[in-house]
Design an enzyme around this catalytic site. Structure first.
Site, PDB file in Angstrom:
ATOM      1  N   ILE A 233       0.913  -1.259   0.058  1.00 58.49           N
ATOM      2  CA  ILE A 233       0.062   0.047   0.083  1.00 58.49           C
ATOM      3  C   ILE A 233       0.968   1.261   0.014  1.00 58.49           C
ATOM      4  O   ILE A 233       1.755   1.195   0.765  1.00 58.49           O
ATOM      5  CB  ILE A 233      -0.949  -0.040   1.287  1.00 58.49           C
ATOM      6  CG1 ILE A 233      -1.939   1.146   0.986  1.00 58.49           C
ATOM      7  CG2 ILE A 233      -0.123  -0.033   2.621  1.00 58.49           C
ATOM      8  CD1 ILE A 233      -2.967   0.992   2.232  1.00 58.49           C
TER       9      ILE A 233
ATOM     10  N   SER B  11       2.878  -7.487   1.268  1.00 54.81           N
ATOM     11  CA  SER B  11       1.935  -6.585   1.975  1.00 54.81           C
ATOM     12  C   SER B  11       0.652  -6.643   1.280  1.00 54.81           C
ATOM     13  O   SER B  11       0.222  -7.882   0.923  1.00 54.81           O
ATOM     14  CB  SER B  11       2.537  -5.306   2.387  1.00 54.81           C
ATOM     15  OG  SER B  11       1.611  -4.739   3.452  1.00 54.81           O
ATOM     16  N   LEU B  12       0.170  -5.644   0.951  1.00 57.58           N
ATOM     17  CA  LEU B  12      -1.314  -5.330   0.013  1.00 57.58           C
ATOM     18  C   LEU B  12      -1.223  -6.592  -1.163  1.00 57.58           C
ATOM     19  O   LEU B  12      -1.925  -7.135  -1.567  1.00 57.58           O
ATOM     20  CB  LEU B  12      -1.283  -4.107  -0.362  1.00 57.58           C
ATOM     21  CG  LEU B  12      -2.542  -3.960  -1.552  1.00 57.58           C
ATOM     22  CD1 LEU B  12      -3.939  -4.219  -0.976  1.00 57.58           C
ATOM     23  CD2 LEU B  12      -2.435  -2.296  -1.976  1.00 57.58           C
TER      24      LEU B  12
ATOM     25  N   ASP C 201       5.097 -11.017   3.683  1.00 61.81           N
ATOM     26  CA  ASP C 201       4.757 -10.286   5.062  1.00 61.81           C
ATOM     27  C   ASP C 201       3.407  -9.929   5.017  1.00 61.81           C
ATOM     28  O   ASP C 201       2.994  -8.466   5.188  1.00 61.81           O
ATOM     29  CB  ASP C 201       5.563  -9.375   5.172  1.00 61.81           C
ATOM     30  CG  ASP C 201       5.878  -9.016   6.697  1.00 61.81           C
ATOM     31  OD1 ASP C 201       6.585  -9.711   7.324  1.00 61.81           O
ATOM     32  OD2 ASP C 201       5.610  -8.230   7.285  1.00 61.81           O
TER      33      ASP C 201
ATOM     34  N   HIS D  61       9.000  -5.410   7.981  1.00 60.69           N
ATOM     35  CA  HIS D  61       8.164  -5.808   7.081  1.00 60.69           C
ATOM     36  C   HIS D  61       8.427  -5.599   5.671  1.00 60.69           C
ATOM     37  O   HIS D  61       7.797  -6.185   4.813  1.00 60.69           O
ATOM     38  CB  HIS D  61       6.829  -4.792   7.360  1.00 60.69           C
ATOM     39  CG  HIS D  61       5.628  -4.807   6.478  1.00 60.69           C
ATOM     40  ND1 HIS D  61       4.905  -5.799   6.512  1.00 60.69           N
ATOM     41  CD2 HIS D  61       5.074  -3.793   5.850  1.00 60.69           C
ATOM     42  CE1 HIS D  61       3.981  -5.526   5.321  1.00 60.69           C
ATOM     43  NE2 HIS D  61       4.241  -4.292   4.972  1.00 60.69           N
TER      44      HIS D  61
END
Length: 278
Positions: A41, A106-107, A130, A258
């Site tokens: 994101i 992530s996203l 992650d 992250h």
């Protein structure tokens, strides 16, 4: 070796691809089986260029500005997991180069696993970096606050770099520079993020949706990668995910937070190639 420092002389093809439902901006390099990259994101496709350079001798590597981000279209609504997953499916069909390996951070990891569960005929495998089910509410609260704080005016590129270096203290300077140079646009008075603030707010809320069904139902191979010191995916969240799907391999990257693929690109590269070649 500093992978991010090596991209200046490498040529990437940047273009916009109309998939019917939306037009997405992509960066492409290499030839061979299709490997697609999906960022986190507020980020954009450029963050994957160092990895793409190393993988483009074996694969057609294509990194995507996801909807609402970068130079892709930014519709007013449509930022749930299924919206992003439908974009992935539409892109694979439009590219018409066969099924794809999906690498997401992530996203992008959430979206890639969702796409693989929903469209198994289009996906070869997934590297999910992650982002897992069972992320604690407090971690998502902190992420949403960081995302919303990023929509501001910066005087110049140096101010952007200083802000990003403070926000991401473990990301190396060369990788910070990639984010700064690719993720902002000139406006009156300075620079603003290319990512739509309204889209980011909706996307951050959407990250709270239950990811258990996608992980439970996905039948394609999935590699889970976690940064050892990630503040988003806790050790407890990873353990619960592994209990849900004990068949999915896991790599925990020592010393990484992250932002695994930017903080530890060499280990990320090795994890990807070991998984694909297994």
């Amino acid at each position: 070796m500093d992978m991010a420092a090596d991209i200046a002389s490498d040529h990437f093809i940047s273009r916009r691809v109309d998939i019917g439902r939306i037009t997405l901006n992509v960066r492409e390099k290499g030839s061979g089986p299709l490997m697609l990259f999906f960022h986190g994101i507020t980020s954009n496709s450029a963050v994957f260029e160092p990895l793409m350079i190393r993988l483009s001798d074996r694969f057609t590597t294509i990194a995507v500005d996801q909807r609402g981000h970068g130079l892709s279209d930014k519709p007013e609504t449509g930022y749930e997991a299924n919206d992003y997953a439908d974009d992935i499916a539409g892109l694979i069909r439009t590219l018409a180069r066969g099924h794809a390996i999906l690498v997401g951070h992530s996203l992008g990891a959430r979206n890639s696993v969702t796409a693989a569960a929903k469209y198994p005929d289009l996906v070869r495998s997934v590297v999910a970096i992650d982002f897992t089910p069972y992320i604690e509410t407090e971690a998502l609260d902190a992420l949403e606050a960081r995302v919303n704080a990023g929509s501001q005016l910066f005087e110049d590129i140096k101010a952007v770099e200083a802000y990003l270096a403070g926000r991401y203290p473990n990301i190396p300077a060369d990788a910070i520079r990639i984010r700064a140079e690719s993720g902002y646009q000139p406006v009156d008075g300075g620079l603003r993020p290319l990512a739509s603030s309204a889209a980011m707010a909706q996307t951050a809320r959407g990250l709270r949706s239950d990811l258990v069904p996608a992980y439970r139902d996905v039948t394609k191979p999935v590699l889970i990668v976690r940064g050892e010191s990630s503040k988003l995916v806790s050790a407890a969240a990873l353990a619960k995910t592994s209990r849900l799907r004990p068949d999915l391999p896991v790599v925990v990257v020592p010393g990484a937070d992250h932002y695994v693929n930017e903080v530890s690109p060499e280990i990320t590269l090795k994890a990807i190639t070991n998984f694909i070649d297994a």
